[in-house]
Scaffold this active site. Structure first.
Site, PDB file in Angstrom:
ATOM      1  N   PRO A 128      -5.845 -60.583  79.735  1.00 13.20           N
ATOM      2  CA  PRO A 128      -5.119 -61.411  80.555  1.00 13.20           C
ATOM      3  C   PRO A 128      -6.001 -62.450  81.118  1.00 13.20           C
ATOM      4  O   PRO A 128      -5.688 -63.313  81.196  1.00 13.20           O
ATOM      5  CB  PRO A 128      -4.059 -60.876  80.491  1.00 13.20           C
ATOM      6  CG  PRO A 128      -3.967 -59.257  79.904  1.00 13.20           C
ATOM      7  CD  PRO A 128      -6.012 -59.090  79.309  1.00 13.20           C
ATOM      8  N   GLY A 242     -23.425 -64.109  67.738  1.00 13.46           N
ATOM      9  CA  GLY A 242     -21.808 -63.729  67.641  1.00 13.46           C
ATOM     10  C   GLY A 242     -22.511 -65.762  67.753  1.00 13.46           C
ATOM     11  O   GLY A 242     -21.161 -66.239  66.911  1.00 13.46           O
ATOM     12  N   ARG A 243     -22.740 -66.044  69.139  1.00 14.14           N
ATOM     13  CA  ARG A 243     -22.903 -67.687  69.267  1.00 14.14           C
ATOM     14  C   ARG A 243     -23.010 -68.631  67.726  1.00 14.14           C
ATOM     15  O   ARG A 243     -22.908 -69.832  68.019  1.00 14.14           O
ATOM     16  CB  ARG A 243     -23.174 -67.952  70.608  1.00 14.14           C
ATOM     17  CG  ARG A 243     -22.310 -67.899  71.473  1.00 14.14           C
ATOM     18  CD  ARG A 243     -22.382 -67.651  72.780  1.00 14.14           C
ATOM     19  NE  ARG A 243     -21.870 -66.987  73.719  1.00 14.14           N
ATOM     20  CZ  ARG A 243     -21.632 -67.119  75.433  1.00 14.14           C
ATOM     21  NH1 ARG A 243     -23.545 -66.842  75.612  1.00 14.14           N
ATOM     22  NH2 ARG A 243     -21.349 -66.925  75.381  1.00 14.14           N
ATOM     23  N   ILE A 337     -10.314 -91.519  59.605  1.00 21.93           N
ATOM     24  CA  ILE A 337     -10.949 -92.569  59.274  1.00 21.93           C
ATOM     25  C   ILE A 337      -9.770 -92.392  57.709  1.00 21.93           C
ATOM     26  O   ILE A 337      -8.831 -93.492  56.933  1.00 21.93           O
ATOM     27  CB  ILE A 337     -12.407 -92.253  58.201  1.00 21.93           C
ATOM     28  CG1 ILE A 337     -13.574 -92.038  59.244  1.00 21.93           C
ATOM     29  CG2 ILE A 337     -12.152 -92.185  56.668  1.00 21.93           C
ATOM     30  CD1 ILE A 337     -14.952 -91.280  59.006  1.00 21.93           C
ATOM     31  N   GLY A 340      -3.137 -92.203  59.257  1.00 27.34           N
ATOM     32  CA  GLY A 340      -2.007 -92.116  58.860  1.00 27.34           C
ATOM     33  C   GLY A 340      -1.972 -90.363  58.000  1.00 27.34           C
ATOM     34  O   GLY A 340      -1.350 -89.635  58.902  1.00 27.34           O
ATOM     35  N   GLU A 363     -16.247 -67.399  72.469  1.00 27.26           N
ATOM     36  CA  GLU A 363     -17.671 -66.924  71.910  1.00 27.26           C
ATOM     37  C   GLU A 363     -18.025 -67.735  73.303  1.00 27.26           C
ATOM     38  O   GLU A 363     -19.385 -67.983  73.297  1.00 27.26           O
ATOM     39  CB  GLU A 363     -18.684 -66.962  70.887  1.00 27.26           C
ATOM     40  CG  GLU A 363     -17.447 -66.286  70.398  1.00 27.26           C
ATOM     41  CD  GLU A 363     -17.975 -65.342  68.757  1.00 27.26           C
ATOM     42  OE1 GLU A 363     -19.733 -64.730  69.215  1.00 27.26           O
ATOM     43  OE2 GLU A 363     -17.634 -65.065  68.255  1.00 27.26           O
ATOM     44  N   GLY A 364     -17.539 -67.786  74.086  1.00 22.95           N
ATOM     45  CA  GLY A 364     -17.844 -68.924  75.630  1.00 22.95           C
ATOM     46  C   GLY A 364     -17.553 -70.394  75.577  1.00 22.95           C
ATOM     47  O   GLY A 364     -18.412 -71.596  74.718  1.00 22.95           O
ATOM     48  N   THR A 365     -16.717 -71.047  76.677  1.00 20.42           N
ATOM     49  CA  THR A 365     -16.187 -72.552  76.205  1.00 20.42           C
ATOM     50  C   THR A 365     -17.952 -72.821  76.365  1.00 20.42           C
ATOM     51  O   THR A 365     -18.882 -72.814  76.949  1.00 20.42           O
ATOM     52  CB  THR A 365     -15.511 -72.740  77.878  1.00 20.42           C
ATOM     53  OG1 THR A 365     -16.118 -72.563  78.633  1.00 20.42           O
ATOM     54  CG2 THR A 365     -14.570 -72.060  77.383  1.00 20.42           C
TER      55      THR A 365
HETATM   56  N1  CAA Z   1     -28.483 -61.096  76.952  1.00 21.76           N
HETATM   57  C1  CAA Z   1     -28.684 -59.415  78.251  1.00 21.76           C
HETATM   58  N2  CAA Z   1     -28.557 -59.293  79.368  1.00 21.76           N
HETATM   59  C2  CAA Z   1     -28.403 -60.363  79.848  1.00 21.76           C
HETATM   60  C3  CAA Z   1     -27.495 -61.472  78.872  1.00 21.76           C
HETATM   61  C4  CAA Z   1     -27.475 -61.167  77.849  1.00 21.76           C
HETATM   62  N3  CAA Z   1     -27.755 -62.783  77.187  1.00 21.76           N
HETATM   63  N4  CAA Z   1     -26.862 -62.575  79.759  1.00 21.76           N
HETATM   64  C5  CAA Z   1     -27.405 -61.928  80.923  1.00 21.76           C
HETATM   65  N5  CAA Z   1     -28.481 -60.387  81.450  1.00 21.76           N
HETATM   66  C6  CAA Z   1     -28.166 -59.596  82.541  1.00 21.76           C
HETATM   67  C7  CAA Z   1     -28.405 -60.560  83.007  1.00 21.76           C
HETATM   68  O1  CAA Z   1     -30.392 -60.565  82.802  1.00 21.76           O
HETATM   69  C8  CAA Z   1     -28.263 -60.159  84.477  1.00 21.76           C
HETATM   70  O2  CAA Z   1     -28.741 -58.329  84.630  1.00 21.76           O
HETATM   71  P1  CAA Z   1     -29.749 -57.810  85.662  1.00 21.76           P
HETATM   72  O3  CAA Z   1     -28.660 -57.062  86.356  1.00 21.76           O
HETATM   73  O4  CAA Z   1     -30.800 -56.509  85.766  1.00 21.76           O
HETATM   74  O5  CAA Z   1     -30.216 -58.993  86.618  1.00 21.76           O
HETATM   75  C9  CAA Z   1     -26.939 -59.128  83.974  1.00 21.76           C
HETATM   76  O6  CAA Z   1     -26.342 -59.555  81.905  1.00 21.76           O
HETATM   77  C10 CAA Z   1     -25.937 -60.160  84.744  1.00 21.76           C
HETATM   78  O7  CAA Z   1     -25.965 -61.351  84.428  1.00 21.76           O
HETATM   79  P2  CAA Z   1     -25.713 -62.873  85.006  1.00 21.76           P
HETATM   80  O8  CAA Z   1     -25.425 -63.143  87.114  1.00 21.76           O
HETATM   81  O9  CAA Z   1     -26.055 -63.529  84.347  1.00 21.76           O
HETATM   82  O10 CAA Z   1     -23.826 -62.536  84.172  1.00 21.76           O
HETATM   83  P3  CAA Z   1     -22.562 -63.362  85.709  1.00 21.76           P
HETATM   84  O11 CAA Z   1     -21.807 -62.318  86.095  1.00 21.76           O
HETATM   85  O12 CAA Z   1     -23.053 -64.918  86.219  1.00 21.76           O
HETATM   86  O13 CAA Z   1     -22.120 -63.969  84.186  1.00 21.76           O
HETATM   87  C11 CAA Z   1     -21.758 -65.302  81.857  1.00 21.76           C
HETATM   88  C12 CAA Z   1     -22.613 -64.663  83.060  1.00 21.76           C
HETATM   89  C13 CAA Z   1     -22.877 -66.609  81.301  1.00 21.76           C
HETATM   90  C14 CAA Z   1     -20.956 -66.533  82.187  1.00 21.76           C
HETATM   91  C15 CAA Z   1     -21.295 -64.879  80.698  1.00 21.76           C
HETATM   92  O14 CAA Z   1     -20.268 -64.095  81.487  1.00 21.76           O
HETATM   93  C16 CAA Z   1     -20.334 -64.918  79.774  1.00 21.76           C
HETATM   94  O15 CAA Z   1     -21.056 -65.923  78.683  1.00 21.76           O
HETATM   95  N6  CAA Z   1     -19.171 -65.243  80.414  1.00 21.76           N
HETATM   96  C17 CAA Z   1     -18.662 -66.218  78.811  1.00 21.76           C
HETATM   97  C18 CAA Z   1     -17.558 -64.893  78.446  1.00 21.76           C
HETATM   98  C19 CAA Z   1     -17.083 -64.744  77.129  1.00 21.76           C
HETATM   99  O16 CAA Z   1     -18.814 -65.682  75.643  1.00 21.76           O
HETATM  100  N7  CAA Z   1     -16.544 -64.426  76.159  1.00 21.76           N
HETATM  101  C20 CAA Z   1     -16.141 -64.793  74.581  1.00 21.76           C
HETATM  102  C21 CAA Z   1     -14.912 -64.021  74.523  1.00 21.76           C
HETATM  103  S1  CAA Z   1     -15.513 -63.015  72.979  1.00 21.76           S
HETATM  104  C22 CAA Z   1     -14.818 -64.170  71.534  1.00 21.76           C
HETATM  105  O17 CAA Z   1     -13.942 -64.896  71.436  1.00 21.76           O
HETATM  106  C23 CAA Z   1     -15.053 -63.792  70.549  1.00 21.76           C
HETATM  107  C24 CAA Z   1     -13.633 -63.570  69.705  1.00 21.76           C
HETATM  108  O18 CAA Z   1     -12.863 -63.480  69.299  1.00 21.76           O
HETATM  109  C25 CAA Z   1     -14.436 -65.107  68.450  1.00 21.76           C
END
Ligand code: CAA
Length: 381
Positions: A128, A242-243, A337, A340, A363-365
């Site tokens: 939440p 997923g993306r 297109i 109404g 899955e990430g905005t």
């Molecule tokens: N693969 C492997 N490792 C990864 C990675 C990846 N793609 N991305 C990051 N990491 C690792 C980094 O290397 C880092 O490792 P170290 O500690 O060893 O250096 C660690 O993870 C932390 O990485 P960041 O510093 O980049 O992390 P952050 O806190 O800055 O967050 C973010 C990054 C991209 C913002 C992430 O939080 C994110 O993707 N947020 C969005 C979440 C999301 O997509 N939610 C969707 C919900 S699921 C959904 O919608 C499903 C559904 O029901 C359809």
């Protein structure tokens, strides 16, 4: 470089297209209205091997490559976008992390039945108070003896109402941020797990999004996926896959919007001619077609990269960002297109417009995709 699909990929497209046209499309409007989780659609998809597409046959899957997966999710989503995301979640967000990070026992017990489509999987990351900043999640995991106790709430869990099993992300200590997060395989029947209220959504109405309440939920220690503290990386690597599924879903929705618009604009008359004869309409159709093609190429490249390289965040975020925004533009122009009629729910574009929006969010905005892309292109190494 060769832009041809393989014979197997062509055959898969034909098979899934025919199935989607015959079985999924006629049901889509009714499911949108009833909001019932389409269990029968899922079972029928399972018969075609669409639930564990990239899982090897030894683990109950169909053993396809990533491009084939994009092809199938596009075709399914063109007919029924809800069924598209239901499949994408089971394939990409449930089966994929167990295949990559699970041990042999976990693969035999959980991967096999979910890849066969005998069971439905879900993914529980969002809370939440925590969506985009996934490392800030606060669901707690406490080890006691041979089990973990999970406490917290997960929201917007796609497939949640019907899921048999969930991959749940929880932290040993929120102060550790991403380093404290663990991933668990949690069965629906584990004590302490219950379902909250199903969400009433704008679009993708029958994908069973629900809150999952974990009130001291008891999880056997052997259901830890990977190691303690590895959960965040599992969650992120999983979302990379997923993306791609969401990009494919977006392409399917956009294609449906284009096809509806092509048909309507060639039948509708205004000022003494078909509206398709007006350049104002032609330019919209041309932009839609071009963007769909570009999105598809990005999605294929992301899928191919994922098959060949461990980390593919740049390619998958680009594909998801472009495809979802192209999808929204196509859906908006599709409604425009139709005039109404596009605003009336007897016309398919009205549903497509509602379905399109979430592709820019889940899955990430789009903003998070841009953040990932910027981080990757600014990386110094
Ligand atoms: N693969 C492997 N490792 C990864 C990675 C990846 N793609 N991305 C990051 N990491 C690792 C980094 O290397 C880092 O490792 P170290 O500690 O060893 O250096 C660690 O993870 C932390 O990485 P960041 O510093 O980049 O992390 P952050 O806190 O800055 O967050 C973010 C990054 C991209 C913002 C992430 O939080 C994110 O993707 N947020 C969005 C979440 C999301 O997509 N939610 C969707 C919900 S699921 C959904 O919608 C499903 C559904 O029901 C359809």
């Amino acid at each position: 470089m060769d832009f041809h699909l393989t014979r197997e990929q062509d055959m898969l497209r034909e098979t899934v297209r025919a199935f989607a046209e015959e079985v999924l499309k006629p049901r889509a409007a009714g499911l949108d209205r009833s909001r019932e989780f389409p269990v029968d659609n899922y079972r029928r998809c399972a018969e075609l091997g669409l639930c564990g597409m990239m899982v090897p046959e030894t683990y109950g899957g169909a053993g396809f490559d990533g491009v084939s997966y994009v092809i199938a999710i596009e075709e399914v989503s063109r007919a029924c976008a809800s069924t598209g995301v239901i499949l994408s979640v089971n394939n990409s967000l449930f089966c994929a992390p167990i295949l990559r990070f699970g041990n042999e026992t976990q693969k035999r017990k959980y991967l096999v039945p979910h890849a066969r489509g005998e069971r439905i999987g879900a993914y529980c990351l969002t809370e939440p108070q925590c969506g985009s900043d996934a490392a800030a999640l606060s669901t707690l995991a406490r080890r006691t003896g041979d089990r973990y106790l999970l406490k917290g709430n997960k929201v917007f869990v796609t497939n949640g109402v019907a899921a048999d099993t969930f991959v749940v992300y929880a932290t040993l200590d929120p102060g550790l941020r991403h380093k404290g997060i663990c991933a668990f395989i949690v069965e629906r029947g584990f004590p302490g797990l219950s379902l909250g209220k199903p969400e009433h959504k704008l679009g993708i109405t029958c994908s069973g999004s629900v809150e999952i309440v974990l009130d001291g939920c008891e999880v056997p220690a052997e259901n830890l996926l990977g190691t303690e503290g590895e959960g965040f990386k599992i969650a992120m690597a999983t979302l990379d896959g997923g993306r791609i599924g969401i990009a494919a879903q977006a392409i399917g929705i956009a294609r449906a919007a284009l096809e509806e618009s092509l048909a309507y604009s060639q039948g509708r008359q205004a000022f003494g001619q078909r509206i398709a004869d007006f350049q104002a309409i032609q330019w919209k159709l041309a932009d839609m077609a071009t963007e769909i093609e570009a999105a598809r190429l990005l999605a294929y490249r992301a899928a191919w990269t994922r098959d060949h390289r461990e980390r593919c965040s740049l390619e998958t975020s680009m594909a998801k960002l472009f495809a979802s925004e192209a999808c929204m533009r196509a859906a908006r122009e599709g409604v425009q297109i139709h005039g109404g009629y596009g605003y009336i729910n007897e016309f398919t574009v009205e549903r497509l417009f509602r379905d399109a929006k979430i592709t820019e969010i889940y899955e990430g905005t789009s903003e998070i995709q841009r953040l990932v892309i910027a981080k990757e292109i600014l990386r110094e190494d």
